[in-house]
Each structure stands twice: as structure tokens, then as C-alpha cells.
Write a protein that holds these residues in place. Sequence first.
Motif, PDB file in Angstrom:
ATOM      1  N   PRO A   6       6.569  11.919  -5.279  1.00 25.47           N
ATOM      2  CA  PRO A   6       5.546  11.379  -4.374  1.00 25.47           C
ATOM      3  C   PRO A   6       5.324  12.322  -3.193  1.00 25.47           C
ATOM      4  CG  PRO A   6       7.254   9.740  -4.825  1.00 25.47           C
ATOM      5  CD  PRO A   6       7.723  11.043  -5.400  1.00 25.47           C
ATOM      6  N   ASP A   7       4.106  12.353  -2.700  1.00 21.97           N
ATOM      7  CA  ASP A   7       3.763  13.190  -1.558  1.00 21.97           C
ATOM      8  C   ASP A   7       4.444  12.619  -0.310  1.00 21.97           C
ATOM      9  OD1 ASP A   7       2.576  14.453   0.629  1.00 21.97           O
ATOM     10  OD2 ASP A   7       0.613  14.528  -0.323  1.00 21.97           O
ATOM     11  N   PRO A   8       5.353  13.372   0.326  1.00 18.63           N
ATOM     12  CA  PRO A   8       6.055  12.854   1.506  1.00 18.63           C
ATOM     13  C   PRO A   8       5.113  12.554   2.674  1.00 18.63           C
ATOM     14  CG  PRO A   8       6.601  15.167   1.146  1.00 18.63           C
ATOM     15  CD  PRO A   8       5.780  14.718  -0.025  1.00 18.63           C
ATOM     16  N   LEU A   9       3.952  13.201   2.724  1.00 17.98           N
ATOM     17  CA  LEU A   9       2.996  12.921   3.786  1.00 17.98           C
ATOM     18  C   LEU A   9       2.510  11.471   3.703  1.00 17.98           C
ATOM     19  CD1 LEU A   9       1.170  14.314   6.069  1.00 17.98           C
ATOM     20  CD2 LEU A   9      -0.599  14.130   4.334  1.00 17.98           C
ATOM     21  N   ILE A  10       2.252  10.998   2.511  1.00 19.89           N
ATOM     22  CA  ILE A  10       1.749   9.633   2.317  1.00 19.89           C
ATOM     23  C   ILE A  10       2.866   8.613   2.405  1.00 19.89           C
ATOM     24  CG2 ILE A  10       0.699   8.048   0.653  1.00 19.89           C
ATOM     25  CD1 ILE A  10      -0.910  10.384  -0.401  1.00 19.89           C
ATOM     26  N   HIS A  11       4.052   8.957   2.006  1.00 21.22           N
ATOM     27  CA  HIS A  11       5.120   7.968   1.885  1.00 21.22           C
ATOM     28  C   HIS A  11       5.913   7.722   3.167  1.00 21.22           C
ATOM     29  CE1 HIS A  11       3.926   8.217  -2.239  1.00 21.22           C
ATOM     30  NE2 HIS A  11       4.477   7.040  -2.370  1.00 21.22           N
ATOM     31  N   GLN A  12       5.398   8.172   4.282  1.00 20.69           N
ATOM     32  CA  GLN A  12       5.913   7.750   5.583  1.00 20.69           C
ATOM     33  C   GLN A  12       5.420   6.307   5.731  1.00 20.69           C
ATOM     34  OE1 GLN A  12       4.389   6.788   8.512  1.00 20.69           O
ATOM     35  NE2 GLN A  12       6.208   6.978   9.767  1.00 20.69           N
ATOM     36  N   PRO A  13       6.219   5.349   6.217  1.00 19.09           N
ATOM     37  CA  PRO A  13       5.849   3.923   6.173  1.00 19.09           C
ATOM     38  C   PRO A  13       4.474   3.556   6.749  1.00 19.09           C
ATOM     39  CG  PRO A  13       8.155   4.128   6.739  1.00 19.09           C
ATOM     40  CD  PRO A  13       7.592   5.526   6.728  1.00 19.09           C
ATOM     41  N   VAL A  14       4.110   4.055   7.925  1.00 16.83           N
ATOM     42  CA  VAL A  14       2.813   3.682   8.503  1.00 16.83           C
ATOM     43  C   VAL A  14       1.686   4.271   7.664  1.00 16.83           C
ATOM     44  CG1 VAL A  14       1.299   3.901  10.527  1.00 16.83           C
ATOM     45  CG2 VAL A  14       3.726   3.381  10.826  1.00 16.83           C
ATOM     46  N   ARG A  15       1.842   5.500   7.218  1.00 17.33           N
ATOM     47  CA  ARG A  15       0.795   6.136   6.403  1.00 17.33           C
ATOM     48  C   ARG A  15       0.647   5.430   5.063  1.00 17.33           C
ATOM     49  NH1 ARG A  15       2.836  12.108   7.775  1.00 17.33           N
ATOM     50  NH2 ARG A  15       2.353  12.023   9.990  1.00 17.33           N
ATOM     51  N   LEU A  16       1.739   4.990   4.497  1.00 14.29           N
ATOM     52  CA  LEU A  16       1.676   4.255   3.234  1.00 14.29           C
ATOM     53  C   LEU A  16       0.915   2.941   3.434  1.00 14.29           C
ATOM     54  CD1 LEU A  16       2.444   4.227   0.272  1.00 14.29           C
ATOM     55  CD2 LEU A  16       4.627   3.200   0.913  1.00 14.29           C
ATOM     56  N   LYS A  17       1.127   2.276   4.559  1.00 13.96           N
ATOM     57  CA  LYS A  17       0.394   1.039   4.862  1.00 13.96           C
ATOM     58  C   LYS A  17      -1.097   1.329   5.024  1.00 13.96           C
ATOM     59  CE  LYS A  17       4.180  -1.347   7.197  1.00 13.96           C
ATOM     60  NZ  LYS A  17       4.661  -1.877   8.501  1.00 13.96           N
ATOM     61  N   ILE A  18      -1.430   2.423   5.695  1.00  8.94           N
ATOM     62  CA  ILE A  18      -2.839   2.802   5.859  1.00  8.94           C
ATOM     63  C   ILE A  18      -3.470   3.043   4.497  1.00  8.94           C
ATOM     64  CG2 ILE A  18      -4.404   4.611   6.704  1.00  8.94           C
ATOM     65  CD1 ILE A  18      -2.349   5.030   9.035  1.00  8.94           C
ATOM     66  N   MET A  19      -2.809   3.838   3.674  1.00  9.77           N
ATOM     67  CA  MET A  19      -3.343   4.154   2.350  1.00  9.77           C
ATOM     68  C   MET A  19      -3.498   2.890   1.503  1.00  9.77           C
ATOM     69  SD  MET A  19      -3.955   7.414   2.387  1.00  9.77           S
ATOM     70  CE  MET A  19      -4.115   7.877   0.660  1.00  9.77           C
ATOM     71  N   SER A  20      -2.534   1.999   1.582  1.00  8.50           N
ATOM     72  CA  SER A  20      -2.599   0.752   0.809  1.00  8.50           C
ATOM     73  C   SER A  20      -3.763  -0.121   1.264  1.00  8.50           C
ATOM     74  CB  SER A  20      -1.294  -0.029   0.942  1.00  8.50           C
ATOM     75  OG  SER A  20      -0.230   0.703   0.381  1.00  8.50           O
ATOM     76  N   ALA A  21      -3.946  -0.233   2.572  1.00  8.15           N
ATOM     77  CA  ALA A  21      -5.051  -1.045   3.096  1.00  8.15           C
ATOM     78  C   ALA A  21      -6.396  -0.471   2.674  1.00  8.15           C
ATOM     79  CB  ALA A  21      -4.957  -1.133   4.623  1.00  8.15           C
ATOM     80  N   LEU A  22      -6.535   0.847   2.729  1.00  4.59           N
ATOM     81  CA  LEU A  22      -7.795   1.470   2.339  1.00  4.59           C
ATOM     82  C   LEU A  22      -8.014   1.427   0.834  1.00  4.59           C
ATOM     83  CD1 LEU A  22      -7.846   4.530   4.778  1.00  4.59           C
ATOM     84  CD2 LEU A  22      -9.054   2.345   5.009  1.00  4.59           C
ATOM     85  N   LYS A  23      -6.936   1.501   0.073  1.00  6.19           N
ATOM     86  CA  LYS A  23      -7.044   1.442  -1.395  1.00  6.19           C
ATOM     87  C   LYS A  23      -7.541   0.076  -1.850  1.00  6.19           C
ATOM     88  CE  LYS A  23      -6.231   2.697  -5.694  1.00  6.19           C
ATOM     89  NZ  LYS A  23      -7.425   3.049  -6.415  1.00  6.19           N
ATOM     90  N   ILE A  40      -1.994  -3.146  10.073  1.00  7.41           N
ATOM     91  CA  ILE A  40      -0.814  -2.281  10.060  1.00  7.41           C
ATOM     92  C   ILE A  40       0.214  -2.715  11.097  1.00  7.41           C
ATOM     93  CG2 ILE A  40      -0.004   0.112  10.335  1.00  7.41           C
ATOM     94  CD1 ILE A  40      -1.862  -0.398   7.881  1.00  7.41           C
ATOM     95  N   GLY A  41      -0.271  -3.207  12.242  1.00  6.39           N
ATOM     96  CA  GLY A  41       0.634  -3.584  13.315  1.00  6.39           C
ATOM     97  C   GLY A  41       1.127  -2.390  14.109  1.00  6.39           C
ATOM     98  N   ALA A  42       0.336  -1.331  14.146  1.00  5.46           N
ATOM     99  CA  ALA A  42       0.703  -0.115  14.880  1.00  5.46           C
ATOM    100  C   ALA A  42      -0.055  -0.072  16.204  1.00  5.46           C
ATOM    101  CB  ALA A  42       0.357   1.118  14.050  1.00  5.46           C
ATOM    102  N   THR A  43       0.429   0.728  17.136  1.00  4.21           N
ATOM    103  CA  THR A  43      -0.297   0.933  18.384  1.00  4.21           C
ATOM    104  C   THR A  43      -1.496   1.830  18.108  1.00  4.21           C
ATOM    105  OG1 THR A  43       0.932   2.923  18.993  1.00  4.21           O
ATOM    106  CG2 THR A  43       1.844   0.791  19.724  1.00  4.21           C
ATOM    107  N   GLU A  44      -2.458   1.834  19.035  1.00  5.57           N
ATOM    108  CA  GLU A  44      -3.636   2.682  18.856  1.00  5.57           C
ATOM    109  C   GLU A  44      -3.265   4.148  18.728  1.00  5.57           C
ATOM    110  OE1 GLU A  44      -6.945   2.196  21.501  1.00  5.57           O
ATOM    111  OE2 GLU A  44      -6.856   0.014  21.319  1.00  5.57           O
ATOM    112  N   GLY A  45      -2.387   4.630  19.613  1.00  6.40           N
ATOM    113  CA  GLY A  45      -1.992   6.036  19.583  1.00  6.40           C
ATOM    114  C   GLY A  45      -1.263   6.412  18.308  1.00  6.40           C
TER     115      GLY A  45
END
Length: 82
Positions: A6-23, A40-45
Motif C-alpha cells: 500500500p502507498d504509505p502516503l495514503i495509509h496515514q490515518p487522516v489521509r486514509l479517512k479523506i480518501m475513503s470519504a471521497l471514494k 474526518i474530525g480534524a482541525t482546519e490546519g
Amino acid sequence: MAEEQPDPLIHQPVRLKIMSALKALPDREMLEFVRLKALIGATEGNLGAHIGSLEAAGYIEVAKDFHNNRPRTRAKLTRAGR
């Protein structure tokens, strides 16, 4: 034959959530930053930084415009992201 990792760039937890939501969106649909932030429950920054990394990698496309005289940022998966 080597097993593809798996691409480690995508499999960081917040990025994986972003990708899943967009998918989960229909093809070519865009999700507003505010809605994505709530999902996602992340801050804006934090969310903005992760979106920037995914956009730089070519996995998502970001559109900025105005809607009802207010700035709006939306994102969707690219073909590579799908």
C-alpha cells in the motif's frame, strides 16, 4: 512476483479517512471542505495540510470558488486516486 505494498502516503490515518470519504462519492462529485472536516474530525490546519499532500501526489483535485459570496473549497478524487 513481488507483492505490491500500500502507498504509505495514503495509509496515514487522516489521509486514509479523506480518501475513503471521497471514494464514497459518485464519480466527479466534490465534497466541501467544511463537510469533510466534520466527517474526518480534524482541525482546519491539519486537514488542509493533508489535502495539500494528497493533491501534490495527484490523488485528489481541489477547487476553490465562491458560493453565495462566501469562499468555498471542495475536493474530489482524481483518476489516480480512485
